[in-house]
Write a protein that holds these residues in place. Structure first.
Motif, PDB file in Angstrom:
ATOM      1  N   LEU A  36       0.837  -1.197   0.000  1.00  0.00           N
ATOM      2  CA  LEU A  36       0.000   0.000   0.000  1.00  0.00           C
ATOM      3  C   LEU A  36       0.876   1.252   0.000  1.00  0.00           C
ATOM      4  O   LEU A  36       1.784   1.372   0.810  1.00  0.00           O
ATOM      5  CB  LEU A  36      -0.894  -0.020   1.258  1.00  0.00           C
ATOM      6  N   ARG A  37       0.568   2.131  -0.910  1.00  0.00           N
ATOM      7  CA  ARG A  37       1.357   3.367  -0.978  1.00  0.00           C
ATOM      8  C   ARG A  37       1.040   4.305   0.179  1.00  0.00           C
ATOM      9  O   ARG A  37      -0.087   4.344   0.654  1.00  0.00           O
ATOM     10  CB  ARG A  37       1.015   4.122  -2.259  1.00  0.00           C
ATOM     11  N   TYR A  38       1.967   5.060   0.553  1.00  0.00           N
ATOM     12  CA  TYR A  38       1.862   6.140   1.547  1.00  0.00           C
ATOM     13  C   TYR A  38       1.657   5.675   2.994  1.00  0.00           C
ATOM     14  O   TYR A  38       2.168   6.269   3.914  1.00  0.00           O
ATOM     15  CB  TYR A  38       0.745   7.140   1.194  1.00  0.00           C
ATOM     16  N   PHE A  39       0.884   4.622   3.193  1.00  0.00           N
ATOM     17  CA  PHE A  39       0.518   4.251   4.566  1.00  0.00           C
ATOM     18  C   PHE A  39       1.270   3.027   5.077  1.00  0.00           C
ATOM     19  O   PHE A  39       1.566   2.112   4.306  1.00  0.00           O
ATOM     20  CB  PHE A  39      -0.977   3.934   4.627  1.00  0.00           C
ATOM     21  N   ASN A  40       1.489   3.003   6.374  1.00  0.00           N
ATOM     22  CA  ASN A  40       1.897   1.769   7.042  1.00  0.00           C
ATOM     23  C   ASN A  40       0.640   1.127   7.587  1.00  0.00           C
ATOM     24  O   ASN A  40      -0.257   1.823   8.062  1.00  0.00           O
ATOM     25  CB  ASN A  40       2.826   2.082   8.206  1.00  0.00           C
ATOM     26  N   ILE A  41       0.645  -0.192   7.542  1.00  0.00           N
ATOM     27  CA  ILE A  41      -0.552  -0.880   8.021  1.00  0.00           C
ATOM     28  C   ILE A  41      -0.246  -1.559   9.350  1.00  0.00           C
ATOM     29  O   ILE A  41       0.780  -2.203   9.501  1.00  0.00           O
ATOM     30  CB  ILE A  41      -1.000  -1.960   7.014  1.00  0.00           C
TER      31      ILE A  41
END
Ligand code: MIG
Length: 719
Positions: A36-41
């Motif tokens: 996922l771009r931009y975010f950490n999950i």
């Protein structure tokens, strides 16, 4: 996780097995997975998506919500809620609009397509952390890339489908109150508008027109001749707009109840029996709008009213609001009984008090009923935010079956992204507070970002008592919102324009007349926004690149050519404004009198008397202005004024169509393309091109030069 590419700029990350909300229409093709771009999950509990913001990134969006246009510093919960006190500490209003744009060093959009509760912590718990959390692991996350917020918004609008278009008369002024209880009362409202020469297109029927609050019935004592009465009012120039509530009264022989029961169309409880909760009619069942068959069934019920001449509806209580259930009531009564004759300590007393207060819209109740989605039993809590959306979708689809090419007025209280294809929204039970006028201003562009174009608030405020100044300033703002309706709650002072002193009546009349004169522009900008996937209201920085524009939260760009700077503070005879470029200021007292003033780029304090509406015309832009009339249908716009501020050249595309059918969808419309060019210091050339059969015959130009002088010229349009 599965990754889909929808367009060059839009990606869908599909985690687990998400419920198809039908918010997004574009399917896209499956591509190779990427993180996922931009975010950490973080998926320790449910799922949370974390993004580190830099200090100056702005977060735009979240649709119907509290606080600023820039959402930073707040925590928001998407969980459609019927809460009539919109105080700054609240986290949810009636809708769930999970789209936002992060704007700054890194700029991108994100849409969390998840129909249950979503928490957006936008730098509240930690100054620079954006944390989006859901309670499960099944979700579609859309990432939208692009250089600029507006470009990202337009990509988003592209994948969620075209907005709903109301009939043109729905751009007129509309009067509501809870309630005008009978024919005489409604007739009187109409007569007062006529007597006072105040334009008006629609009068609302709140819950009391129904027989004991039963949808699709009419109280025959209060409205003994509904069909002839509807016609009488229409002949006078007013359409009647009845309310429809979500709950269906449990009452033997009431057809909606009997049919719903027989066909198994209501939401069920844990045991599979129809779920029961009380709303206005007392105990009710709730149609399972998530089931397409139920939608068709309920949607066709609107025919009961369209057959009587009704052409517009507002759908209420569809979060759904639940006043109480038998469970909640029983718990409360038991606690009350146990408290009887006791010397209650204060904690026990509060508990008793809370138990009664928390009976309404209780989470426990929302978790206790079920939908049938493609044969699968799904707990309501997981899909809560789809209820109002699908009620209004039912209405929209039903009305299309009833009269496929007719545009009806339709708007809803609760919504989710995707509902904008079926109807508009009003922003629910605000108050007659100055703070809510400002909130109204701030909310408009965020709603447009989420596809909702036909939007407006209860002008003057729903709860509480408005005074002459607030109703004036609020009306002077609402003349720019597509949905322009004055509505007030039971028990509050009369709020119709004619209910105030003569001096206020005059101010309200002038403002409403200005609205009608602006309809050629407002309608043109509305329809162009809809067709071009654009916003009708924009924050300044969506068009102007300078740093200061990003800070402005109390001015709006309206369509392509204008900037509005409403006065939203009590006892103020003016306000500060910021101009990213030179503009022309027209302070409208009466739209037929026009004096213009050039205001240079920068910061200014402008005087705005209570009888003035400030309108700014941007550099190299033009707009059109017609005349008012008693209602939209009687407007005569064969002659239009074109008002332009020209430094070099300005182009305006004036869109129009029949305003009544859906023919615009197949390209039927008219356009006048106006092009003005300065060729010497003081001289202008004008070119006009017209497409389709425009009704406009004459254009009166008022071209404002950079030295402030006005050049007038009249041209006729050749058929
Ligand atoms: O529980 O129908 O937001 O506009 O006047 C209140 C009565 C129910 C709430 C709506 C409001 C309407 C009112 N309704």
């Amino acid at each position: 996780m599965n990754l889909y590419k929808l367009t060059e700029k839009v990606f869908k990350y599909s985690f687990g097995k998400p419920i198809n909300t039908e918010a997004v229409l574009t399917k896209g093709e499956k591509v190779k997975e990427e993180p996922l771009r931009y975010f950490n999950i973080d998926s320790t509990e449910g799922m949370s998506f974390n993004y580190k913001m830099t200090k100056d990134q702005i977060v735009w969006g979240l649709g119907e919500n509290l606080r600023g246009m820039n959402k930073r510093g707040g925590i928001y919960e998407s969980f459609c809620s019927d809460d009539p006190r919109h105080t700054p500490d609240k986290k949810s209003l009636y809708s769930a609009h999970n789209f936002l744009v992060v704007d700054g060093e890194e700029t991108f959009g994100v849409f969390i397509d998840y129909p249950g509760k979503v928490v957006f912590d936008v730098g509240f718990s930690e100054e620079n952390s954006l944390v989006i959390a859901i309670e499960e692991k099944d979700v579609d996350v859309y990432i939208i890339t692009g250089e600029k917020p507006l470009e990202i918004v337009r990509e988003f609008l592209n994948i969620i489908g075209e907005s709903y278009a109301p009939p043109k008369w729905a751009f007129g002024y509309q009067q509501s109150r809870w309630s005008y209880p009978n024919e005489e009362a409604v007739r009187e409202v109409g007569d007062k508008f006529i007597e006072n020469s105040i334009p008006c297109d629609a009068i609302y029927l709140d819950i009391d027109y129904m027989e004991r609050f039963k949808d699709f019935t009419i109280d025959e004592t209060a409205f003994p001749h509904f069909k002839t009465f509807t016609k009488e009012m229409k002949d006078k120039g007013f359409r009647l707009i009845p309310i429809i509530d979500a709950g269906v009264k449990i009452e033997k022989d009431y057809d909606v109840y009997e049919e719903g029961l027989e066909k198994n169309y209501f939401c069920s409880d844990a045991e599979g029996k129809p779920f029961v909760a009380a709303v206005w009619p007392g105990r009710c069942h709730f149609p399972d709008f998530l089931n397409p068959q139920v939608r068709t069934w309920f949607g066709l019920k609107y025919k009961v009213l369209t057959d009587l001449g009704i052409e517009g509806f507002w759908n209420d209580m569809n979060e759904p609001a639940l006043f109480y259930t038998d469970r909640g009531l029983k718990d409360a009564i038991n606690l009350a009984k146990a408290s009887e004759n006791r010397n209650l300590d204060i904690y026990s007393f509060f508990k008793l008090n809370d138990t009664f207060n928390n009976m309404t819209n209780s989470l426990e109740d929302y978790k206790s009923f079920y939908h049938n989605i493609n044969g699968e039993k799904i707990n309501h809590y997981k899909v809560h935010n789809l209820y109002g959306y699908n009620m209004t979708r039912a209405a929209g689809e039903g009305l299309s079956l009833i009269d496929s090419n007719k545009r009806f007025l339709l708007f809803s209280r609760a919504s989710y992204i995707g509902m904008h294809r079926y109807g508009g929204i009003w922003t629910g039970d605000n108050h007659s507070w100055w703070e809510h006028l400002l909130l109204n201003i701030k909310m408009m562009p965020s709603l447009n970002m989420c596809g909702f174009l036909y939007v407006g608030a209860d002008t003057g405020g729903f709860g509480g008592n408005v005074n002459h100044e607030l109703i004036t300033r609020w009306t002077q703002f609402s003349i720019f919102t597509p949905l322009f309706r004055n509505h007030a709650a039971m028990g509050t002072r009369k709020q119709e324009p004619y209910s105030f002193e003569e001096s206020t009546i005059n101010l309200l009349r002038s403002a409403i007349e200005l609205r009608y004169a602006l309809i050629p522009y407002i309608y043109s900008e509305y329809m162009k926004s809809l067709k071009n996937k654009d916003m009708y209201f924009k924050p300044l920085s969506f068009e102007y690149p300078d740093d200061f524009s990003k800070r402005v939260e109390n001015q709006l760009l309206l369509g392509d050519s204008l900037m509005i700077t409403p006065v939203y503070e009590e006892n103020s005879l003016g306000r500060y404004v910021y101009l990213p470029e030179d503009m022309v200021l027209w302070k409208v007292k009466n739209y037929q009198e026009r004096t213009y003033e050039i205001v240079k780029a920068g910061h200014h304090y402008i005087d705005v008397d209570l009888n003035e509406v400030p309108i700014f015309i941007r550099t190299d832009k033009a707009f059109v202005l017609g005349k008012h009339s008693k209602n939209v249908e009687s407007l005569n716009n064969e002659e239009l004024n074109v008002i332009a501020f020209v430094e070099n050249e300005a182009t305006y595309v004036c869109y129009d169509d029949d305003g009544a059918t859906k023919d615009y969808k197949v390209g039927k419309h008219e356009e006048i393309i106006i092009h003005i060019k300065k060729f010497k210091d003081d001289e202008f050339t004008i070119e006009i091109e017209s497409k389709g059969n425009t009704k406009v015959k004459t254009l009166n130009f008022e071209i404002i030069n950079t030295d402030g002088r006005v050049h007038s010229k009249t041209l006729s349009i050749k058929p």
